[in-house]
Scaffold this motif. Structure first.
Motif, PDB file in Angstrom:
ATOM      1  N   LYS A  29       0.844  -1.200   0.000  1.00 21.43           N
ATOM      2  CA  LYS A  29       0.000   0.000   0.000  1.00 21.43           C
ATOM      3  C   LYS A  29       0.875   1.244   0.000  1.00 21.43           C
ATOM      4  CE  LYS A  29      -3.125   2.464   3.170  1.00 21.43           C
ATOM      5  NZ  LYS A  29      -3.979   3.052   2.134  1.00 21.43           N
ATOM      6  N   ASP A  46       4.284  -5.773   0.615  1.00 22.68           N
ATOM      7  CA  ASP A  46       3.060  -5.965   1.386  1.00 22.68           C
ATOM      8  C   ASP A  46       3.359  -6.924   2.535  1.00 22.68           C
ATOM      9  OD1 ASP A  46       0.506  -6.225   2.322  1.00 22.68           O
ATOM     10  OD2 ASP A  46      -0.197  -7.495   0.682  1.00 22.68           O
ATOM     11  N   HIS A  96      -1.886  -6.036   5.949  1.00 21.04           N
ATOM     12  CA  HIS A  96      -2.884  -5.060   5.503  1.00 21.04           C
ATOM     13  C   HIS A  96      -4.167  -5.256   6.305  1.00 21.04           C
ATOM     14  CE1 HIS A  96      -5.289  -2.439   3.035  1.00 21.04           C
ATOM     15  NE2 HIS A  96      -4.287  -2.224   2.199  1.00 21.04           N
TER      16      HIS A  96
END
Length: 205
Positions: free
Chosen positions: A48, A188, A191
């Motif tokens: 992100k 990543d 998340h």
């Protein structure tokens, strides 16, 4: 002088000498970087923050009195906080998608939408008054073959000499990364979405 004080003084002196050497290296690097020209940046990877980083550069441009422009591929929504904010500051902002492929479910329309969008982007890439062009999620139409990669690379190469371009999205093609000046891959690790937390206004939207 106590042993503790002497030890502290010696440690402080070693630190000072390390920082002297480090400063010399940093100063030499800064002095060697004396070229001014437009830079092509690629922000890719599964993590992100790719678009958010690009929009940070849009804010930075505005802070210096320079003109940025944004073109968003794939994404079809026009209710994000960044779009609302930057439109208030006169930033040209194109929403060129109709949503992700699993939403449109129409390959021919996706291809037509991407190609029509690139025709609009070409106007940005020919305008020397635009200091920064953000091509958000461009990697997807390139990866899917909706846009001709050679044409895109030619248009990027032919842009005004001082114009910067930032391209975001997962899976950036190797050919694009090869010609880019700066490539950052965001990883990543974790998340909130996978824990069931929905996208939040101001954080994700």
């Amino acid at each position: 002088m106590s042993d503790a004080f002497a030890g502290d003084a010696a440690r402080a002196e070693r630190h000072r000498l390390r920082m002297v050497r480090k400063k010399a290296v940093v100063d030499a690097g800064i002095a060697a970087a004396n070229i001014d020209r437009g830079v092509l940046l690629v922000l890719t990877g599964n993590g992100k923050g790719k678009s958010s980083s690009a929009f940070g550069m849009v804010a930075r441009m505005l802070g210096h009195g320079l003109k940025p422009a944004v073109a968003q591929f794939i994404k079809g929504r026009s209710d994000t906080g960044e779009e609302a904010f930057f439109r208030q500051h006169g930033v040209p902002w194109l929403v060129l998608g109709e949503g992700f492929t699993w939403e449109t479910q129409n390959l021919a329309r996706d291809i037509e939408t991407a190609q029509r969008g690139w025709a609009q982007v070409q106007a940005f890439l020919r305008d020397p008054a635009i200091a920064l062009v953000v091509l958000d999620e461009l990697t997807y139409p390139l990866k899917y073959g909706w846009l001709d990669l050679a044409t895109v690379l030619d248009d990027l190469e032919a842009r005004p000499p001082m114009q910067h371009v930032v391209i975001t999205g997962r899976g950036a093609p190797a050919e694009l990364c090869e010609v880019a000046d700066t490539v950052s891959e965001l990883a990543d690790l974790k998340h909130a979405y996978r824990a069931g937390v929905r996208a939040q206004k101001g954080l994700d939207l």
